[in-house]
Enzyme design. Structure first.
Site, PDB file in Angstrom:
ATOM      1  CG  HIS A 150      -1.850   1.116   1.349  1.00 14.55           C
ATOM      2  ND1 HIS A 150      -3.203   1.003   1.187  1.00 14.55           N
ATOM      3  CD2 HIS A 150      -1.624   2.427   1.612  1.00 14.55           C
ATOM      4  CE1 HIS A 150      -3.777   2.193   1.345  1.00 14.55           C
ATOM      5  NE2 HIS A 150      -2.834   3.071   1.615  1.00 14.55           N
ATOM      6  CD  GLU A 151       1.857   3.355   3.679  1.00 12.42           C
ATOM      7  OE1 GLU A 151       0.792   3.075   4.262  1.00 12.42           O
ATOM      8  OE2 GLU A 151       2.103   4.488   3.230  1.00 12.42           O
ATOM      9  CG  HIS A 191       0.573   6.376  -0.579  1.00 12.99           C
ATOM     10  ND1 HIS A 191      -0.440   7.195  -1.022  1.00 12.99           N
ATOM     11  CD2 HIS A 191       0.028   5.621   0.424  1.00 12.99           C
ATOM     12  CE1 HIS A 191      -1.543   6.956  -0.335  1.00 12.99           C
ATOM     13  NE2 HIS A 191      -1.285   6.008   0.536  1.00 12.99           N
ATOM     14  CG  HIS A 200      -6.170   6.443  -0.121  1.00 17.68           C
ATOM     15  ND1 HIS A 200      -6.352   6.489   1.238  1.00 17.68           N
ATOM     16  CD2 HIS A 200      -4.876   6.082  -0.283  1.00 17.68           C
ATOM     17  CE1 HIS A 200      -5.241   6.156   1.861  1.00 17.68           C
ATOM     18  NE2 HIS A 200      -4.319   5.908   0.960  1.00 17.68           N
TER      19      HIS A 200
END
Length: 367
Positions: free
Chosen positions: A258-259, A262, A268
């Site tokens: 998930h990170e 980014h 999101h």
């Protein structure tokens, strides 16, 4: 007859007919002395002090004010016996990871307000590396065959793995047993799926570190991960809330996926979630140790549930409820009994939540 001449502060004296003392034209010439040169005081050159950190220890060096980062690199090579080929500088904020040779090294005067971390092994660490064991002599029985050179090595892959990786892993040394956190972070760095996905998407992260749970927990949520400045630093919540253990590896690895997303997309939105799902699938598919299947019986999170939820944006990571290992979820009431959900129960619970959301969306609101 002699005459008396009287000056302002002198008594009368008889004039003897000689040269008048006040007649300068008739006075004998005196030998001329060479002019003395007055030494010009030398002003001290303007200097500046620059501080960098190496293995947690700060070091301060002094340079002329016009020096660049190349001068610092040369001094480190001379004073600390660290070759320039082994040096990497993590400069924050803004600049990121820089290593020699520099194309256009920045002036040290522009780096005085920044944090400079030297990422390089010490001379002691290099000297402590054990030399390669020699072959057994003739006549000595040995069941170990000498290693044969590889017929082919993918140098492009080797280069990409050195570029698209976590350039340093950093546990919090003020928390209990930081050596365990270091091994955990190194396991994530060397995970085959993570390495494959980082090469594919060209992800490069300066520092991978752990997160102090006490500093990222509120009554409403718990932060599981943070990505600062699109890959400058990624923080992960490794430890349980009681600091008595570590959370499930695959949960943390999914948080890392998930990170990593980014690094490209901050908010999101749809683009972020599409990339996040792709990274998670790639990581699981390349995990040859488990065949791409989950082997843990602990609770895991479902990307579908996270995508449909709100309030998880944290400006570079995401926050939300989690299930602590050996405990109940954060969404449970304080009076609920503590329990551990196995993998099947967690999947069933996630499916029920999705069906509930679909029913609410179809009826126009909660029942």
């Amino acid at each position: 007859m002699s005459q008396a001449i009287k000056g302002p502060d002198q008594a009368y004296k008889p004039y003897d007919g000689g040269t008048h003392p006040g007649n300068l034209a008739t006075r004998p010439s005196e030998p001329s002395l060479p002019p003395t040169s007055t030494p010009t005081p030398t002003l001290p050159a303007q200097t500046l002090s620059i501080t960098f950190t190496h293995h947690g220890t700060p070091h301060t060096l002094t340079f002329p004010s016009s020096s660049t980062l190349a001068a610092l690199s040369t001094s480190i090579c001379t004073d600390f016996s660290i070759p320039t080929s082994n040096q990497k500088f993590m400069i924050t904020p803004k600049l990121g990871v820089i290593k020699p040779p520099f194309t256009s090294p920045p002036l040290l005067s522009t780096l005085q307000s920044k944090k400079i971390v030297l990422l390089a092994p010490t001379a002691t660490e290099l000297s402590s590396l054990s030399p390669t064991s020699s072959r057994p002599s003739r006549g000595t029985a040995s069941t170990i065959k000498p290693a044969a050179p590889a017929r082919h090595r993918d140098w492009k892959k080797v280069q990409d793995e050195a570029t698209y990786t976590f350039h340093t892993v950093l546990p919090l040394d003020y928390l209990p047993k930081p050596e365990r956190s270091l091994k955990f972070l190194e396991r994530l760095r060397d995970d085959p799926g993570i390495k494959a996905s980082m090469r594919k998407h060209k992800f490069s992260v300066g520092v991978l570190t752990e997160m102090n749970p006490a500093e990222h927990t509120t009554h409403e949520s718990k932060t599981l991960g943070l990505n600062r400045n699109k890959g400058e630093v990624i923080e992960l919540r490794l430890r349980t809330d009681a600091y008595d253990g570590y959370r499930d590896y695959k949960i943390i690895r999914d948080t890392l996926c998930h990170e990593l997303a980014h690094n490209v997309h901050g908010p999101h939105d749809r683009n972020f979630w599409d990339l996040c799902k792709d990274v998670e699938k790639e990581v699981r598919a390349a995990d040859w140790k488990s065949g791409g299947r989950a082997v843990s019986e602990e609770v895991f999170y479902d990307p579908e549930d996270r995508e449909g939820s709100v309030g998880h944006v944290d400006g570079g990571g995401w926050t939300g409820g989690e299930f602590t290992l050996g405990g109940s979820g954060s969404s449970s009431s304080s009076n609920a009994p503590t329990q551990t959900l196995n993998r099947r129960e967690a999947m069933a619970k996630a499916a029920e939540e999705r069906m509930k959301k679909q029913r609410e969306a179809g009826s126009g609101g909660p029942a």
